[in-house]
Write a protein that holds these residues in place. Structure first.
Motif, short mmCIF file in Angstrom:
data_model
loop_
_atom_site.label_atom_id
_atom_site.label_comp_id
_atom_site.label_asym_id
_atom_site.label_seq_id
_atom_site.Cartn_x
_atom_site.Cartn_y
_atom_site.Cartn_z
N ALA A 22 0.82 -1.21 0.00
CA ALA A 22 0.00 0.00 0.00
C ALA A 22 0.86 1.26 0.00
O ALA A 22 1.89 1.33 0.67
CB ALA A 22 -0.92 0.00 1.22
N VAL A 23 0.41 2.25 -0.76
CA VAL A 23 1.03 3.57 -0.72
C VAL A 23 0.51 4.30 0.51
O VAL A 23 -0.70 4.37 0.74
CB VAL A 23 0.71 4.37 -1.99
CG1 VAL A 23 1.21 5.82 -1.87
CG2 VAL A 23 1.34 3.70 -3.21
N VAL A 24 1.41 4.83 1.33
CA VAL A 24 1.04 5.51 2.56
C VAL A 24 1.69 6.88 2.59
O VAL A 24 2.62 7.17 1.83
CB VAL A 24 1.46 4.70 3.81
CG1 VAL A 24 0.72 3.37 3.88
CG2 VAL A 24 2.97 4.46 3.82
N GLN A 25 1.20 7.73 3.48
CA GLN A 25 1.74 9.08 3.63
C GLN A 25 2.46 9.18 4.97
O GLN A 25 1.82 9.27 6.02
CB GLN A 25 0.61 10.11 3.58
CG GLN A 25 1.08 11.56 3.53
CD GLN A 25 1.86 11.84 2.26
OE1 GLN A 25 1.36 11.66 1.16
NE2 GLN A 25 3.09 12.30 2.41
N PRO A 26 3.77 9.17 4.99
CA PRO A 26 4.49 9.23 6.27
C PRO A 26 4.21 10.53 7.02
O PRO A 26 4.13 11.61 6.43
CB PRO A 26 5.97 9.15 5.86
CG PRO A 26 5.96 8.47 4.53
CD PRO A 26 4.71 8.96 3.87
N GLN A 27 4.08 10.40 8.33
CA GLN A 27 3.92 11.57 9.20
C GLN A 27 5.27 12.04 9.73
O GLN A 27 5.37 13.12 10.31
CB GLN A 27 3.00 11.21 10.36
CG GLN A 27 1.60 10.83 9.91
CD GLN A 27 0.93 9.89 10.89
OE1 GLN A 27 1.46 8.84 11.23
NE2 GLN A 27 -0.24 10.30 11.38
N ALA A 28 6.29 11.23 9.53
CA ALA A 28 7.66 11.58 9.90
C ALA A 28 8.59 10.92 8.91
O ALA A 28 8.32 9.82 8.41
CB ALA A 28 7.99 11.12 11.32
N LEU A 29 9.69 11.60 8.59
CA LEU A 29 10.67 11.07 7.66
C LEU A 29 12.04 11.06 8.31
O LEU A 29 12.48 12.08 8.86
CB LEU A 29 10.73 11.92 6.38
CG LEU A 29 9.51 11.87 5.46
CD1 LEU A 29 9.68 12.88 4.33
CD2 LEU A 29 9.32 10.47 4.88
N LEU A 30 12.73 9.93 8.23
CA LEU A 30 14.13 9.82 8.62
C LEU A 30 14.92 9.99 7.32
O LEU A 30 14.98 9.08 6.50
CB LEU A 30 14.42 8.48 9.28
CG LEU A 30 13.55 8.11 10.48
CD1 LEU A 30 13.98 6.76 11.05
CD2 LEU A 30 13.61 9.18 11.56
#
Length: 219
Positions: free
Chosen positions: A116-124
């Motif tokens: 599934a394509v998801v929208q991260p709420q945080a990115l490392l």
């Protein structure tokens, strides 16, 4: 933002220099630095344990985020890896978990195969280089800048690198996006109008939660 003569050539040369320095770190030292950064991320960003967190598969001596991702997933987080859908477009993030089928894509890096394509709420976000104002030097494709520019609600932007990647300035341009935090083996740095500010893990946890609440309160 700053002007710089022959900026693309300068960035290319600086990128090559920094990657070579990073790859030249002995394996034992890299492992030790990875361990320190993993602990700082775990202690300084407890908010990540309930979020969708985007991370990158380690490449050319980068910090290996898989260990902290394992800890975060055990605590309840979901994880996602970037996929380049097309040149000069924002990244797509596909959900990842241990054992999921993977396909090699750009730079031969693995991407989850059809999850599934998801929208991260945080990115490392990995750092080839970073400067005293919290701007990031990446690999030159501009994918993270385009990805962040396309977001209506900004994720927590957590840049991760090593102290050897610190430079005075990347000569930021209008399309460059500063990080919210930068984490190295020397500690956690909050990015503000005055540049990088070293903070402890408790203060980081407070600031990261406040920033998340401010950005996502209307979600």
């Amino acid at each position: 933002m700053e002007a710089h003569t022959d900026l693309p050539d300068w960035r290319r040369t600086e990128r090559q220099r920094l990657i070579a320095a990073r790859e030249g770190v002995p394996a034992g030292q890299r492992t030790a630095r990875n361990g320190v950064i993993t602990a700082l991320l775990d202690q300084g960003f407890p908010a990540l344990r309930r979020l969708i967190v985007g991370f990158c598969w380690p490449y050319r001596g980068e910090f290996d985020a898989r260990f902290v991702i394992r800890t975060l997933r055990i605590a309840g987080a979901r994880a996602a890896l970037p996929d380049v859908a097309a040149r000069a477009t924002p990244l797509v993030f596909r959900e990842w978990w241990p054992g999921v089928a993977m396909t090699k894509r750009v730079f031969d890096l693995p991407v989850p195969d059809g999850t599934a394509v998801v929208q991260p709420q945080a990115l490392l976000i990995p750092l080839v280089g970073f400067d005293e104002r919290g701007f990031r030097l990446g690999y030159g494709g501009g994918y993270f800048d385009r990805t962040l520019a396309a977001q209506t609600v900004q994720p927590l932007r957590i840049g991760i690198g090593f102290e050897l990647s610190r430079i005075q300035t990347i000569h930021p341009q209008p399309h460059d996006v500063a990080m919210d935090f930068i984490v190295t083996e020397a500690g956690i740095h909050s990015v503000g109008t005055g540049g990088l500010e070293r903070i402890d893990t408790a203060e980081c946890a407070h600031r990261a939660q406040a920033l998340f609440d401010e950005r996502f309160s209307a979600e």
